[in-house]
Motif scaffolding. Sequence first.
Motif, mmCIF file in Angstrom:
data_model
loop_
_atom_site.group_PDB
_atom_site.id
_atom_site.type_symbol
_atom_site.label_atom_id
_atom_site.label_comp_id
_atom_site.label_asym_id
_atom_site.label_seq_id
_atom_site.Cartn_x
_atom_site.Cartn_y
_atom_site.Cartn_z
ATOM 1 N N ALA A 49 31.176 26.749 58.390
ATOM 2 C CA ALA A 49 30.588 28.213 58.105
ATOM 3 C C ALA A 49 31.682 28.935 57.286
ATOM 4 C CB ALA A 49 30.449 28.820 59.627
ATOM 5 N N VAL A 50 32.686 28.781 57.543
ATOM 6 C CA VAL A 50 33.518 29.749 56.769
ATOM 7 C C VAL A 50 33.694 28.942 55.330
ATOM 8 C CG1 VAL A 50 36.233 30.331 56.494
ATOM 9 C CG2 VAL A 50 35.007 30.559 58.569
ATOM 10 N N SER A 51 33.833 27.875 55.206
ATOM 11 C CA SER A 51 33.982 27.007 53.809
ATOM 12 C C SER A 51 32.739 27.558 52.799
ATOM 13 C CB SER A 51 34.310 25.660 54.106
ATOM 14 O OG SER A 51 35.436 25.543 54.655
ATOM 15 N N LEU A 52 31.603 27.320 53.580
ATOM 16 C CA LEU A 52 30.241 27.799 52.932
ATOM 17 C C LEU A 52 30.190 29.183 52.413
ATOM 18 C CD1 LEU A 52 27.814 25.286 54.641
ATOM 19 C CD2 LEU A 52 28.916 24.859 52.457
ATOM 20 N N TRP A 53 30.637 30.071 53.216
ATOM 21 C CA TRP A 53 30.444 31.402 52.947
ATOM 22 C C TRP A 53 31.509 31.611 51.838
ATOM 23 C CZ3 TRP A 53 27.165 35.081 53.385
ATOM 24 C CH2 TRP A 53 26.112 34.773 54.219
ATOM 25 N N ILE A 54 32.523 31.047 51.833
ATOM 26 C CA ILE A 54 33.509 31.293 50.571
ATOM 27 C C ILE A 54 33.359 30.711 49.418
ATOM 28 C CG2 ILE A 54 36.150 31.300 50.260
ATOM 29 C CD1 ILE A 54 36.709 32.007 53.138
ATOM 30 N N PHE A 55 33.255 29.332 49.366
ATOM 31 C CA PHE A 55 33.154 28.343 48.187
ATOM 32 C C PHE A 55 31.604 28.315 48.070
ATOM 33 C CE2 PHE A 55 37.114 26.977 50.226
ATOM 34 C CZ PHE A 55 37.832 27.339 49.273
ATOM 35 N N PRO A 56 31.077 28.693 46.572
ATOM 36 C CA PRO A 56 29.867 28.722 46.257
ATOM 37 C C PRO A 56 29.154 27.355 46.354
ATOM 38 C CG PRO A 56 31.322 28.874 44.123
ATOM 39 C CD PRO A 56 32.100 29.014 45.492
ATOM 40 N N ALA A 57 30.203 26.254 46.102
ATOM 41 C CA ALA A 57 29.683 24.719 46.130
ATOM 42 C C ALA A 57 30.808 23.943 46.784
ATOM 43 C CB ALA A 57 29.638 24.167 44.797
ATOM 44 N N MET A 58 30.366 22.976 47.715
ATOM 45 C CA MET A 58 31.429 22.237 48.442
ATOM 46 C C MET A 58 31.507 20.623 47.775
ATOM 47 S SD MET A 58 33.046 23.619 51.019
ATOM 48 C CE MET A 58 33.358 22.155 52.021
ATOM 49 N N HIS A 59 32.511 20.241 47.683
ATOM 50 C CA HIS A 59 32.675 18.787 47.169
ATOM 51 C C HIS A 59 32.212 17.832 48.392
ATOM 52 C CE1 HIS A 59 34.182 15.074 45.154
ATOM 53 N NE2 HIS A 59 34.129 15.940 44.129
ATOM 54 N N ALA A 60 31.514 16.653 47.774
ATOM 55 C CA ALA A 60 31.185 15.660 48.809
ATOM 56 C C ALA A 60 32.268 14.978 49.587
ATOM 57 C CB ALA A 60 30.321 14.608 48.299
ATOM 58 N N LEU A 61 33.478 14.935 48.615
ATOM 59 C CA LEU A 61 34.522 14.144 49.361
ATOM 60 C C LEU A 61 35.170 15.012 50.784
ATOM 61 C CD1 LEU A 61 36.605 11.967 49.030
ATOM 62 C CD2 LEU A 61 38.065 13.313 47.501
ATOM 63 N N ALA A 80 46.581 25.224 49.874
ATOM 64 C CA ALA A 80 45.987 26.334 49.171
ATOM 65 C C ALA A 80 46.570 26.796 48.130
ATOM 66 C CB ALA A 80 45.808 27.488 50.626
ATOM 67 N N PHE A 81 47.988 26.672 47.949
ATOM 68 C CA PHE A 81 48.820 26.923 46.976
ATOM 69 C C PHE A 81 48.834 26.328 45.687
ATOM 70 C CE2 PHE A 81 50.456 28.969 50.898
ATOM 71 C CZ PHE A 81 50.374 30.324 50.638
ATOM 72 N N THR A 82 48.096 24.961 45.796
ATOM 73 C CA THR A 82 47.925 23.986 44.714
ATOM 74 C C THR A 82 46.984 24.631 43.823
ATOM 75 O OG1 THR A 82 46.158 22.504 45.885
ATOM 76 C CG2 THR A 82 48.453 22.172 46.337
ATOM 77 N N PRO A 83 46.873 24.068 42.544
ATOM 78 C CA PRO A 83 45.819 24.394 41.482
ATOM 79 C C PRO A 83 44.614 23.853 41.746
ATOM 80 C CG PRO A 83 47.586 23.079 40.579
ATOM 81 C CD PRO A 83 48.062 23.242 41.912
ATOM 82 N N PHE A 84 44.507 22.909 42.908
ATOM 83 C CA PHE A 84 43.254 21.951 42.883
ATOM 84 C C PHE A 84 42.248 22.772 43.615
ATOM 85 C CE2 PHE A 84 46.827 19.455 42.413
ATOM 86 C CZ PHE A 84 46.484 18.228 41.840
ATOM 87 N N PRO A 85 41.055 23.030 42.991
ATOM 88 C CA PRO A 85 40.058 23.555 43.663
ATOM 89 C C PRO A 85 39.561 22.825 44.880
ATOM 90 C CG PRO A 85 39.643 23.501 41.314
ATOM 91 C CD PRO A 85 40.812 22.724 41.382
ATOM 92 N N GLY A 86 39.581 21.612 44.874
ATOM 93 C CA GLY A 86 38.921 20.647 45.857
ATOM 94 C C GLY A 86 39.999 20.740 47.174
ATOM 95 N N LEU A 87 41.223 20.744 46.782
ATOM 96 C CA LEU A 87 42.381 20.700 47.860
ATOM 97 C C LEU A 87 42.357 22.234 48.520
ATOM 98 C CD1 LEU A 87 45.304 18.979 46.484
ATOM 99 C CD2 LEU A 87 43.251 18.037 47.719
ATOM 100 N N ARG A 88 41.961 23.273 47.602
ATOM 101 C CA ARG A 88 41.783 24.295 48.589
ATOM 102 C C ARG A 88 40.518 24.648 49.447
ATOM 103 N NH1 ARG A 88 43.578 26.548 43.185
ATOM 104 N NH2 ARG A 88 41.457 26.768 42.498
#
Length: 990
Positions: A282-294, A352-360
Amino acid sequence: MAVVVVLLGVRLARGVSLETGLLSLMPAADRDPVLEQLALASSSQAGRTMLLVVKHGDESEAVAGARSLAAALASSRAFTHVVPGLDDNLGRAMYSLYFPHRYHLLGEGTRTLLASREGAEALVARTADHLYGPESSAASRFLEEDPLLLFLAWAQGLDPAGGRLRIRDGVPVATVEREAAALVTAVMAGDPFDEATQVDVLAVVQAARASLASDHPGVSVAFTGLVRFAAAAREDIAREISIIGLGSLAGILALVLLVFRSPRTLLVGVLPGLVGLLCALAVSLWIFPAMHALMLVVGASLIGVCIDYAFHFMAAHRVPSGSWDGEFGLRAVRPGITLGALTSMMAYAALAFTPFPGLRQMALFSSVGLAGAWATVVCWFPLLLDAPSRRTSAPRLHRLAGRILDGWASPSARRWLRPVGIALALAALVGLTRTRFDDDVRRLQRAPASLLVEDAQLRELAGGVDHSRFVLVEAASVEVMLQRQEEVASRLKGLVDQGRLGAYRSLAAVLPSKQRQRSEHASIVSALRDPVSNWAAHLAELGFPEAAIGELERDVEASGDTLLTPEAWLASPASVLHRSLWLGATDRGAASLVQLESVSSLAEVRSVLADLDGVAAIDRVADVSDLFSRYRWWALVFVSGAYLAILLLLAVRYGLRGAAVVMVPPVLTAALTLGGIGAVAGPLNVMHCLALLLVLGLGVDYAIFVAEDGADRTTTYFALILSALTTMLSFGLLALSPTPAVRAIGLVTLAGTSLALLLAPLAIGAARGSRSDRQGRTTAVLPVTLVVAVLCTSCRSTGSDDPPRFATPETHAVEIARDAYYWLQDPSSLGESLVADQSVVVHHAGGTHRFQARLECDPERLVVVGLTPGGGRAFVLLMERGRITTEDHTGGRLPFDARYMLADIQLAFWPHHPDLDGLVLREERGAGEGWSRLFLRGNEPVIEVSYESPRPWDGRLVLDHLERGYTLEVTSVPAGSPHHETPRPGSADG
């Protein structure tokens, strides 16, 4: 909880965008942002392009089928444009755009003639050759308005379809294995990674293929494009999510039932995991416009971590005690699970402090999930498990946990703790010294071999354009950019002439700069004004009237300012064939692209272009791999920083010595995991390093729970065993994934969880440590040393310093049998250098052929030289820098594709075959020194290799391909052996 469910339902109702591309996990390169934007634009254009090939024995049928297919695709909204078009509009558009500018567009042949002594007379002679040659019909259409045939010469100099194809009725056509192959190129309207685009595009293509098969019997259609690979990846991810999620859930449910023997406890036990997953989604889908399948694959395994906190409460409830109520149980486990949750969330939050969008995404997903699981245990479990357990005896697993802890706590074991810890640390350091990293982005994903083979074949037919390597040209204005394009084309032509570059596609051929156009026009005017030239008389001799000759002179003089402009070119349908080369406006002006074909070395391209401003030779694969290399190092920095931050946090509760004791098991676990996998399983990558954060969270949790004195330690370790088993069931299943990135995470987590459980008792007694003890500083040396060693390992061997040998490994997938594929290995994988002379006998199709050959292999290249009866070279196969090249000196064709010959060599001589799909390798020992290799489909042998000597390259071997019906008998004599003789001329049979 109701709010979470409502938020999740509303978000799902709006639709969820699912990403499958690995690059979307990574940050944009931190180089020049404009260059990165242009490179991404180029990659986007290439990714939206599909290649379709229509084959038939009759060329006219193949062409007709291609035009029908193009019409079907063009009528769909899934594609923006299709080549060839629906009619002859493209040819008319070419004529309308370029013919008025024929005096400013001089092909290379025309420029050569004008530079000769004859000048304009040479142009007239060329006209005569066209009039009386086989191309007279084509020339006659232009003679009245273009007596010098400048437009025809320029148009014939273009190569719109690639060097392997010819044009018939506006359709690019080639001959492949006695069949005509007509090429159709289609550009998709949407993103190939978008699920809706994949569904629409593939449905349109399949419908068009079915219609074509009905209307044109005998026609076959093959197609390729990024959308096929993206769709296959999406299906794999969806399958893995279901298998891993359901598999881990089933395993956990079975484990809970087996240990606790209570359906009610089972329902209570899975509650934290489910709540954690729902909160995280719920929180991730509201914050990120797209989720990675991984992230969803990892999320499907989060249930194995979330249930850890439940197990501690359930274990305390399950083991009989004097008194029990919910509040009693909570007081017993709350300190441990709270500190464990804080340290785990701290570890995940570091992402969350890395520059990786997927890792955030992973940081938020995991942190929220763990918080939800912890809150569920704290808030609900005292109410749900308030009554004492009805069981009167502890489970067997509890008794096993007690025996393990008693063993650790015995005086004899405690005496061995320090030497054992030092030995394990030394083992970890040795493993780290043998660890290597391979950051090639292609190693993180695995496409179906059948798609790779078909893609390589179709792209080779279409001209072999390498969309990952190209030249970007930019300037402050369009005019300067076009001038630079022309200089780049001139220099690349030199590489083509030297055989260092197959070909290139540039705007210089179809959109010359104004400076070039004026120069071309001036050369025509100068040639026609030459007072000693007799071009007009020669033209009159060909039958041109004097009025037509005078009109030609006036047209040339009057056309000086009639220049082709970029605006007119872009507005014309004639630009469609080269529109992908135009990148348009940038923050610094304008940019365009030069495509490269069959690049032997991009370093050579960069060398010849080095002094040109605004010109950059781009290797997207190398750039992204270098990006992975740098961020792999940063991932380890974040892991190390998280370890040190947790050490300081634990020092508040346990003191410096106690915190150091608690940190020894997780740090030792991480070092052993990284060093062990690196030493045994081969090169590591960024995903292995990122998985260390998961191992960190688990290892610290386990050590803290053991260190806490507030609860029965045996019951705590019993809960840890259950937690570790569930984590292995969840994350461990990731190790079985065919996707390398997912498999890396699973492998590290599986090994790390096992080690963390085994080493956790090292933290016994940490809670009794002094907060200001000098021994604390001494004890802290071990984890800090191991953390520094991990960082030094990453610095010592980076992917950028040791780039992957293969430039395009996807083209080296070989179908060695029906539905069975083999990836040709790097020459260095042989493990040694080899030079051997060979006598080869081939039995095939009822015939026998004999020849001598020399096989040479070192870490840089693999060479096979076939010898003629006279001792000269008959053919040469070379695998070097990721490219396979062939030389044939016989005047005929090699009996097999070079890749199949190299595959047989590697199947027979190479010690290991890690990239084998569809077949299983089994080795059997025979009598004496003989042995054999069987490549099996199920229990059926497909390929059998028999050896007379323990070493494959020393003595005789027989490779029998049972499915394809050929046999190779190879007798090898290594250079330097007592029996070695250099082949003499005339020693080979014909």
